[in-house]
Design a protein around this motif. Structure first.
Motif, PDB file in Angstrom:
ATOM      1  N   ALA A   1       4.493  10.293  13.655  1.00  0.00           N
ATOM      2  CA  ALA A   1       3.418   9.820  14.527  1.00  0.00           C
ATOM      3  C   ALA A   1       2.662   8.644  13.911  1.00  0.00           C
ATOM      4  O   ALA A   1       2.248   7.720  14.631  1.00  0.00           O
ATOM      5  CB  ALA A   1       2.451  10.958  14.833  1.00  0.00           C
ATOM      6  N   GLU A   2       2.475   8.645  12.598  1.00  0.00           N
ATOM      7  CA  GLU A   2       1.764   7.541  11.953  1.00  0.00           C
ATOM      8  C   GLU A   2       2.557   6.242  12.075  1.00  0.00           C
ATOM      9  O   GLU A   2       1.998   5.175  12.326  1.00  0.00           O
ATOM     10  CB  GLU A   2       1.522   7.865  10.480  1.00  0.00           C
ATOM     11  N   PHE A   3       3.851   6.345  11.895  1.00  0.00           N
ATOM     12  CA  PHE A   3       4.715   5.175  12.026  1.00  0.00           C
ATOM     13  C   PHE A   3       4.691   4.649  13.455  1.00  0.00           C
ATOM     14  O   PHE A   3       4.540   3.445  13.698  1.00  0.00           O
ATOM     15  CB  PHE A   3       6.135   5.543  11.609  1.00  0.00           C
ATOM     16  N   LYS A   4       4.803   5.550  14.422  1.00  0.00           N
ATOM     17  CA  LYS A   4       4.784   5.136  15.824  1.00  0.00           C
ATOM     18  C   LYS A   4       3.453   4.478  16.186  1.00  0.00           C
ATOM     19  O   LYS A   4       3.428   3.471  16.896  1.00  0.00           O
ATOM     20  CB  LYS A   4       5.045   6.335  16.743  1.00  0.00           C
ATOM     21  N   ALA A   5       2.367   5.022  15.682  1.00  0.00           N
ATOM     22  CA  ALA A   5       1.049   4.439  15.964  1.00  0.00           C
ATOM     23  C   ALA A   5       0.929   3.054  15.339  1.00  0.00           C
ATOM     24  O   ALA A   5       0.323   2.143  15.918  1.00  0.00           O
ATOM     25  CB  ALA A   5      -0.044   5.356  15.430  1.00  0.00           C
ATOM     26  N   HIS A   6       1.507   2.882  14.155  1.00  0.00           N
ATOM     27  CA  HIS A   6       1.436   1.592  13.465  1.00  0.00           C
ATOM     28  C   HIS A   6       2.230   0.528  14.208  1.00  0.00           C
ATOM     29  O   HIS A   6       1.831  -0.640  14.256  1.00  0.00           O
ATOM     30  CB  HIS A   6       1.960   1.741  12.039  1.00  0.00           C
ATOM     31  N   VAL A   7       3.350   0.928  14.800  1.00  0.00           N
ATOM     32  CA  VAL A   7       4.236  -0.018  15.479  1.00  0.00           C
ATOM     33  C   VAL A   7       3.823  -0.237  16.939  1.00  0.00           C
ATOM     34  O   VAL A   7       4.218  -1.215  17.560  1.00  0.00           O
ATOM     35  CB  VAL A   7       5.707   0.488  15.395  1.00  0.00           C
TER      36      VAL A   7
ATOM     37  N   VAL B   1       5.318  11.858  -1.527  1.00  0.00           N
ATOM     38  CA  VAL B   1       4.986  10.515  -1.037  1.00  0.00           C
ATOM     39  C   VAL B   1       4.240  10.586   0.291  1.00  0.00           C
ATOM     40  O   VAL B   1       3.314   9.810   0.542  1.00  0.00           O
ATOM     41  CB  VAL B   1       6.267   9.657  -0.909  1.00  0.00           C
ATOM     42  N   LEU B   2       4.615  11.526   1.150  1.00  0.00           N
ATOM     43  CA  LEU B   2       3.950  11.658   2.448  1.00  0.00           C
ATOM     44  C   LEU B   2       2.489  12.093   2.317  1.00  0.00           C
ATOM     45  O   LEU B   2       1.704  11.921   3.254  1.00  0.00           O
ATOM     46  CB  LEU B   2       4.710  12.648   3.336  1.00  0.00           C
ATOM     47  N   ALA B   3       2.118  12.629   1.165  1.00  0.00           N
ATOM     48  CA  ALA B   3       0.726  13.027   0.934  1.00  0.00           C
ATOM     49  C   ALA B   3      -0.179  11.825   0.675  1.00  0.00           C
ATOM     50  O   ALA B   3      -1.403  11.939   0.721  1.00  0.00           O
ATOM     51  CB  ALA B   3       0.650  14.000  -0.238  1.00  0.00           C
ATOM     52  N   VAL B   4       0.424  10.673   0.429  1.00  0.00           N
ATOM     53  CA  VAL B   4      -0.332   9.448   0.159  1.00  0.00           C
ATOM     54  C   VAL B   4      -0.677   8.768   1.487  1.00  0.00           C
ATOM     55  O   VAL B   4       0.123   8.783   2.420  1.00  0.00           O
ATOM     56  CB  VAL B   4       0.521   8.497  -0.727  1.00  0.00           C
ATOM     57  N   PRO B   5      -1.857   8.188   1.637  1.00  0.00           N
ATOM     58  CA  PRO B   5      -2.201   7.472   2.874  1.00  0.00           C
ATOM     59  C   PRO B   5      -1.154   6.433   3.255  1.00  0.00           C
ATOM     60  O   PRO B   5      -0.534   5.805   2.377  1.00  0.00           O
ATOM     61  CB  PRO B   5      -3.546   6.815   2.537  1.00  0.00           C
ATOM     62  N   TYR B   6      -0.972   6.220   4.549  1.00  0.00           N
ATOM     63  CA  TYR B   6       0.132   5.425   5.080  1.00  0.00           C
ATOM     64  C   TYR B   6       0.237   4.043   4.431  1.00  0.00           C
ATOM     65  O   TYR B   6       1.326   3.641   3.996  1.00  0.00           O
ATOM     66  CB  TYR B   6      -0.013   5.271   6.606  1.00  0.00           C
ATOM     67  N   ARG B   7      -0.830   3.295   4.353  1.00  0.00           N
ATOM     68  CA  ARG B   7      -0.770   1.909   3.882  1.00  0.00           C
ATOM     69  C   ARG B   7      -0.321   1.817   2.427  1.00  0.00           C
ATOM     70  O   ARG B   7       0.203   0.774   1.999  1.00  0.00           O
ATOM     71  CB  ARG B   7      -2.115   1.199   4.070  1.00  0.00           C
ATOM     72  N   TYR B   8      -0.524   2.888   1.644  1.00  0.00           N
ATOM     73  CA  TYR B   8      -0.070   2.907   0.248  1.00  0.00           C
ATOM     74  C   TYR B   8       1.279   3.619   0.120  1.00  0.00           C
ATOM     75  O   TYR B   8       2.035   3.360  -0.814  1.00  0.00           O
ATOM     76  CB  TYR B   8      -1.100   3.601  -0.639  1.00  0.00           C
ATOM     77  N   ARG B   9       1.541   4.518   1.041  1.00  0.00           N
ATOM     78  CA  ARG B   9       2.779   5.317   1.021  1.00  0.00           C
ATOM     79  C   ARG B   9       4.024   4.432   1.129  1.00  0.00           C
ATOM     80  O   ARG B   9       5.003   4.636   0.408  1.00  0.00           O
ATOM     81  CB  ARG B   9       2.736   6.293   2.190  1.00  0.00           C
ATOM     82  N   ILE B  10       3.979   3.453   2.028  1.00  0.00           N
ATOM     83  CA  ILE B  10       5.163   2.643   2.300  1.00  0.00           C
ATOM     84  C   ILE B  10       5.572   1.814   1.075  1.00  0.00           C
ATOM     85  O   ILE B  10       6.718   1.884   0.625  1.00  0.00           O
ATOM     86  CB  ILE B  10       4.946   1.748   3.541  1.00  0.00           C
ATOM     87  N   PRO B  11       4.646   1.034   0.477  1.00  0.00           N
ATOM     88  CA  PRO B  11       5.051   0.297  -0.728  1.00  0.00           C
ATOM     89  C   PRO B  11       5.376   1.201  -1.908  1.00  0.00           C
ATOM     90  O   PRO B  11       6.216   0.852  -2.740  1.00  0.00           O
ATOM     91  CB  PRO B  11       3.842  -0.598  -1.018  1.00  0.00           C
TER      92      PRO B  11
END
Length: 302
Positions: free
Chosen positions: A91-97, A23-33
């Motif tokens: 880091a991706e999550f922190k950047a998003h928030v 799942v982490l291999a998927v880009p962030y915006r698609y990974r979460i859903p």
């Protein structure tokens, strides 16, 4: 016999790591859903979460329409899955928030307490994503120490704690030494975050959703001892499923630990009722009270 649980823990951890890696291999915006859907449609039925959600809702909200119960059986695991993969996104999550503003009547009291060097106890819950709150506070210059409960699977616990640490430190395990260090952090004027919505066998007999829900009063004990400000706060997921409303409620008035703990539960209940799908109804929050109530109901119907 002693080796079987250890072997199972390792196999379970390998499976979890494989799923997270994919799942982490998927880009962030698609990974979460994606992780939300996997958790709702695959993991929840296997893990028995749908049954537990239904039982908890029957205990706490017996008048809830069946259609709403079915909706929550799907929506609650979706939020659980999103929360888990967000924590592992580091880091991706922190950047998003990072750009998320803080809001609510507790914001100014928090800032005043930090400027005065007064300790702050932020009480939160398994609602929305509690680590979104932690990441946002770190970004805005409020280092937040946290107390965490170790996972039963020691192999999983290693990378889970590493993921939590990537969001911010210090972190202290909910064991004697960790709790001692955590309390010292409060005594030194620090800010701490505590998840309070968990069953405590030795907790005070307070209520949640009108049902007995024994809850630890430790957070309020420490606040009274060290004159810490107590602020309920939440990271509520927005309708887009990716961003958050970080809200700090009005501080809990100092009184006695049980009264303060009940006030914290009442505040959380108001939030949960507005965002039912975002609270972790998969938790065994009311044990063994729920089991006793169920047993009594079964005897009456026999």
């Amino acid at each position: 016999m002693e080796h079987t649980p250890r072997r199972f823990d390792r196999v379970q951890d390998i499976a979890i790591r494989a799923l997270l890696g994919l799942v982490l291999a998927v880009p962030y915006r698609y990974r979460i859903p994606l992780m939300g859907r996997l958790c709702s449609s695959v993991i929840a039925p296997i893990a028995g979460w749908r049954r537990r959600i239904r039982s908890n809702l029957a205990h706490a909200c017996p008048d809830l329409p069946p259609a709403e119960v079915r909706r929550l059986q799907r929506a609650v695991p979706d939020n659980v899955g999103r929360t888990l993969i967000e924590i592992y996104s580091g880091a991706e999550f922190k950047a998003h928030v990072a750009g998320t503003p803080l809001s609510g009547p507790g914001l100014e009291p928090l800032r005043d307490a930090r400027e005065a060097g007064r300790p702050v106890v932020l009480v939160t819950a398994h609602l929305g994503n509690f680590d979104a709150l932690r990441a946002a506070l770190f970004h805005q210059g409020v280092p937040l120490a946290a107390l965490y409960r170790e996972m039963n699977n020691p192999h999983f616990n290693v990378h889970y704690v590493a993921a939590l640490s990537a969001i911010g430190t210090p972190l202290f395990p909910n064991k004697r030494r960790g709790v001692t260090q955590f309390v010292r952090h409060i005594a030194d004027g620090g800010a701490v975050g505590i998840l309070t919505d968990v069953y405590s066998r030795k907790g005070a007999d307070v209520t949640f959703f009108g049902q007995s829900a024994p809850t630890s009063v430790a957070a309020c004990d420490w606040a009274l001892k060290y004159n810490a400000l107590v602020i309920p706060c939440y990271g509520i997921r927005k309708p887009d499923g990716l961003s958050f409303d970080i809200r700090l409620e009005a501080p809990v008035e100092h009184s006695d630990p049980v009264t303060m703990t009940q006030a914290i539960n009442d505040n959380l209940e108001l939030q949960v009722r507005q965002h039912m799908e975002q609270w972790f109804w998969v938790h065994r929050r009311w044990k063994p009270e729920r089991r006793r109530k169920g047993a009594t109901r079964d005897r009456r119907s026999a």
